[in-house]
Design a protein around this motif. Sequence first.
Motif, mmCIF file in Angstrom:
data_model
loop_
_atom_site.group_PDB
_atom_site.id
_atom_site.type_symbol
_atom_site.label_atom_id
_atom_site.label_comp_id
_atom_site.label_asym_id
_atom_site.label_seq_id
_atom_site.Cartn_x
_atom_site.Cartn_y
_atom_site.Cartn_z
ATOM 1 N N ALA C 213 0.835 -1.204 0.000
ATOM 2 C CA ALA C 213 0.000 0.000 0.000
ATOM 3 C C ALA C 213 0.870 1.254 0.000
ATOM 4 C CB ALA C 213 -0.925 -0.006 1.212
ATOM 5 N N SER C 214 1.998 1.198 0.725
ATOM 6 C CA SER C 214 2.863 2.376 0.802
ATOM 7 C C SER C 214 3.462 2.722 -0.552
ATOM 8 C CB SER C 214 3.990 2.134 1.796
ATOM 9 O OG SER C 214 3.473 1.775 3.031
ATOM 10 N N ILE C 215 3.806 1.684 -1.322
ATOM 11 C CA ILE C 215 4.335 1.946 -2.659
ATOM 12 C C ILE C 215 3.309 2.735 -3.468
ATOM 13 C CG2 ILE C 215 4.989 0.851 -4.835
ATOM 14 C CD1 ILE C 215 6.176 -1.414 -3.213
ATOM 15 N N LEU C 216 2.050 2.321 -3.342
ATOM 16 C CA LEU C 216 1.000 3.034 -4.080
ATOM 17 C C LEU C 216 0.864 4.464 -3.587
ATOM 18 C CD1 LEU C 216 -1.704 0.241 -4.188
ATOM 19 C CD2 LEU C 216 -0.269 1.013 -6.052
ATOM 20 N N MET C 217 0.963 4.654 -2.266
ATOM 21 C CA MET C 217 0.841 6.014 -1.735
ATOM 22 C C MET C 217 1.935 6.906 -2.294
ATOM 23 S SD MET C 217 0.121 5.552 2.281
ATOM 24 C CE MET C 217 -0.926 4.281 2.918
ATOM 25 N N VAL C 218 3.165 6.388 -2.299
ATOM 26 C CA VAL C 218 4.289 7.224 -2.703
ATOM 27 C C VAL C 218 4.236 7.520 -4.200
ATOM 28 C CG1 VAL C 218 6.787 7.198 -2.985
ATOM 29 C CG2 VAL C 218 5.778 6.560 -0.817
ATOM 30 N N ALA C 264 -5.643 4.104 -5.338
ATOM 31 C CA ALA C 264 -6.096 4.488 -3.996
ATOM 32 C C ALA C 264 -7.049 3.454 -3.421
ATOM 33 C CB ALA C 264 -6.775 5.842 -4.036
ATOM 34 N N VAL C 265 -7.814 2.804 -4.305
ATOM 35 C CA VAL C 265 -8.694 1.750 -3.829
ATOM 36 C C VAL C 265 -7.869 0.656 -3.157
ATOM 37 C CG1 VAL C 265 -10.326 0.007 -4.574
ATOM 38 C CG2 VAL C 265 -10.373 2.250 -5.614
ATOM 39 N N TYR C 266 -6.705 0.381 -3.738
ATOM 40 C CA TYR C 266 -5.836 -0.643 -3.134
ATOM 41 C C TYR C 266 -5.105 -0.091 -1.920
ATOM 42 C CZ TYR C 266 -7.067 -2.730 -7.512
ATOM 43 O OH TYR C 266 -7.793 -3.199 -8.559
ATOM 44 N N ILE C 267 -4.843 1.234 -1.917
ATOM 45 C CA ILE C 267 -4.292 1.826 -0.702
ATOM 46 C C ILE C 267 -5.271 1.594 0.442
ATOM 47 C CG2 ILE C 267 -3.657 3.992 0.437
ATOM 48 C CD1 ILE C 267 -2.764 5.073 -2.220
ATOM 49 N N ALA C 300 1.638 -7.882 -5.970
ATOM 50 C CA ALA C 300 1.055 -7.976 -7.313
ATOM 51 C C ALA C 300 -0.127 -7.028 -7.449
ATOM 52 C CB ALA C 300 0.610 -9.415 -7.586
ATOM 53 N N ILE C 301 -0.949 -6.942 -6.404
ATOM 54 C CA ILE C 301 -2.080 -6.008 -6.457
ATOM 55 C C ILE C 301 -1.555 -4.595 -6.648
ATOM 56 C CG2 ILE C 301 -3.908 -4.946 -5.083
ATOM 57 C CD1 ILE C 301 -4.533 -7.641 -3.924
ATOM 58 N N ALA C 302 -0.472 -4.261 -5.915
ATOM 59 C CA ALA C 302 0.082 -2.914 -6.034
ATOM 60 C C ALA C 302 0.563 -2.652 -7.453
ATOM 61 C CB ALA C 302 1.224 -2.723 -5.040
ATOM 62 N N VAL C 303 1.254 -3.626 -8.047
ATOM 63 C CA VAL C 303 1.801 -3.400 -9.391
ATOM 64 C C VAL C 303 0.679 -3.345 -10.424
ATOM 65 C CG1 VAL C 303 3.303 -4.332 -11.179
ATOM 66 C CG2 VAL C 303 3.997 -4.446 -8.789
#
Lengths: 252, 102, 553
Positions: C213-218, C264-267, C300-303
């Motif tokens: 989730a943090s990867i997505l946030m950044v 953001a949905v995945y965040i 994988a979800i993040a990517v």
Amino acid sequence: MPENTAIAGATEVEGHHEHPPYQRHHFETMGQQNDATNFAMWLFLLTEIMFFGGLFTAYLIYRNWYYPAFVQGSHQLSIFWGTLNTAVLITSSFTMAMGVWCAEMRKKSALVLCLVLTFVLGLVFLGIKSIEYHEKWEKHHVPGLRYNLDSFLNPASDHEVYQEYHDKPLPLDMARHTELYFFLYFAMTGMHALHMIIGIGILTFMIIQAQRGAYTTGHVTFVENFGLYWHFVDIIWIFLFPLLYLISRHAN
Amino acid sequence: MSNHAETEHHIVSPKLYVVIFLSLLCLTGLTVAASYVEMYSFNVVVALGIAIVKAMLVVLFFMHVKYSSKLTKLTVFSGLFTFMVLIFMTLADYISRAWGRW
Amino acid sequence: MSDTIVVLPDQATARLPKTNYLNKENGLLSWLLTGDHKRIAILYLISITFFFFIGGALASLIRLELLTPQSDLMATDTYNKVFSMHGIIMIFFFLVPSVPATIGNFFIPMMLGAKDLALPKINLLSWYLYMAAGTLAIYSMIVGGVDTGWTFTTPLSTHYVNTHVITTGLAVFIAGFSSIFTGLNFIVTIHKMRAPGMTWFRMPLFVWSHYAASILMVLGTPVLAIALVLIVLERTIGIGVFDPTKGGDPLLFQHLFWFYSHPAVYIMILPGMGVISEVISTFSRKRVFGYTAVAFSSVAIAVFGFFVWAHHMFIMGISNYAVLVFSLLTMLVAVPSAIKIFNWAFTLYKGSVTFETPMLYAFGFMGLFTIGGLTGVFLGTAGTDIHLTETYFIVAHFHFVMVGGMLMAFLSGIHFYWPKMTGRMYPEKISQLAAVVTFIGFNFTFFPQFILGTLGMPRRYASYPPEFQVLNVFSTAGASILGVGYLLPVLYLTWSLKYGAIAGNNPWQATGLEWQTQSPPLTENFTEIPIVDHEAYDYEWLERQKEKEVASA
């Protein structure tokens, strides 16, 4: 510099060993602290890449949609000032890199000199930028606030630019899209300039600190991380310069 | 203590900085000169190519990535990757909306 | 076999530990200037609960208005403002920071065996930014609100509405930076602050999901930031970048906005999934089945999350080829999500399952998230999307994922970690009741909306044709049950702060490092830095530890 190397990481964990004053309590070693802050700085730069990414995307799309407008818009920029500014910024990046080296070698006065040079070059860059902005204001090329289409509907009226490029008049519809070019020009260079201003602010603080010797006792992380930021701002400009100033010189 | 060794702290010599600095200046001159030569669509390619080389010099040497840990390299790469995803996936829509006119 | 695993110390002799992070320093200032991740988590918990109830109040206004087919409770443009502010507050001020900023903030350093997050000051700054953004959002609500929907859709937001788009946009912009700093802090901490022996594959899955989730946030949030900056510039000086009359493209805003807002949905959901992994394992007394698969499915979800955003734009006029590609890519996200659900189900299989409150919420999560996720596949399929988008089907879908999924996970996590955070237990029976009430209320509220959506009731309108009324009354009735379900925890959790039973170090007999310390923990988390020599969720290791303690005592 042994103080900054991995050697500190090899010391034993148990007990309360002596910490340097700038080591924060929740880190076990100085090496760990330096690594963590350095990594954090890189992650912050990632967010910056993505921040500018939105603007680059917009630039790419609109340049392709309104190619003639972007070409003539870019003819309004001065390659001379652009080149000079690129050179100034690259030089400031160099003095910053030298600053990091001085901090590592614990050369206090040299470090202060490098930081002051970087500071001055940063100001020179902004000065030149403001000359360019002023020219845009004079010529009514500030989108939203002060804009008219004369230079594009009737290029011959704009003597200096016309002599160099001999642009043909744009149809009204296309001419109006030059406003998008100038918006992107102001947004991208403005956002870049904002980063420069923030950087110069931090530099002021650093010069005072450096004079007190804060960075020349083995704790160079702050200088290093600021260096990363400053170089990043340089890289953004390295791309803005050809995209905004250069690549449309011949396209007609 | 972290269970992986901290990165070796490499100090780049000022000589190398000077070399990089001079090559950056030369490349700037080169890209300006190239923009005065009519190369049709290659003007863009050359200008961006030179910009990429310059950026790489700054990243690798001024920003010490050449001497940094794999993690830093991966970080730089992931930033570029996501940047590319943003640009190319968006362009995929725009290009296919007006097929042939790009 | 007993029907519960809860082990509490003898209440006659048990005391809360003399020094802990709560009483180390006193006074308001010691909280406002703290660097302690646990105190910041508590600050976040209080402020997030506040915003949740504001968002919830707006939601009840929406449901009340929809009780009758006419728009009679409020004017139609008031309704527009109410649902817009409901979305903005719930998404940016509750869902995005909910689990990461509270439970994540509190427990990630403890799970890794660290004394604090890598950047405590940045952590505090992130809370202040959150509060500043929240204040600005509340301010914009008081002075008149915004009615663009939470998506700030152009050109509506830039040209056609005369509400407080700039103020709200700035609020979301600032909240974005708060989120960036939280994510950045987590990534650095997970990389650099692990205790000796804590390898990547010994980390609890909670940490893995926060990492993703943090990867997505950044990487995602800055794109939202620039999109909002452009909106503000468009409104203030009319630069034309999203204005079709000046040659701009409103769809470009959609691309930039959804480039963040889909990830953001995945965040929002990934940290919830982390909580569920912890809870399911603890209350089945089993290592999470397929640990590595669950860990990698988070990444994988993040990517994949970055490759699917245009499925929010199928009917907006993007190219048909792009629809095809994005629809196909959207299907991919279902795979890692399904991996998680299946692995949790296999964890339950042949486990010693007990039904404490956190586990009830976790079951709720599994069921509701599965429904929400699968209806997401319907919507990702371009053909069905064209029929269902902008109807109540989509409202039901994302409420199943966000409320049924994330909020259930948040409550599960709060109940799971409450004894560690406060040192006290809440009353078990009434909390189980709350979990059941929430589940029932939720289904009553949102299941009818699936039917309404397929029948064609559009979202974002204050009035609707009378034939939809029965289902809407169901939905509103369900919402009042749901409201009770959310109020109950506030009451008994507050009660437990003073009167709850002393929880002891490890009431659930869980294996994580965070459970091996006193509750509430010390300011520096551990008396000595732990050395990790076992895998995550190793219940045999826990048994051996207990034997050792008995032997030494």
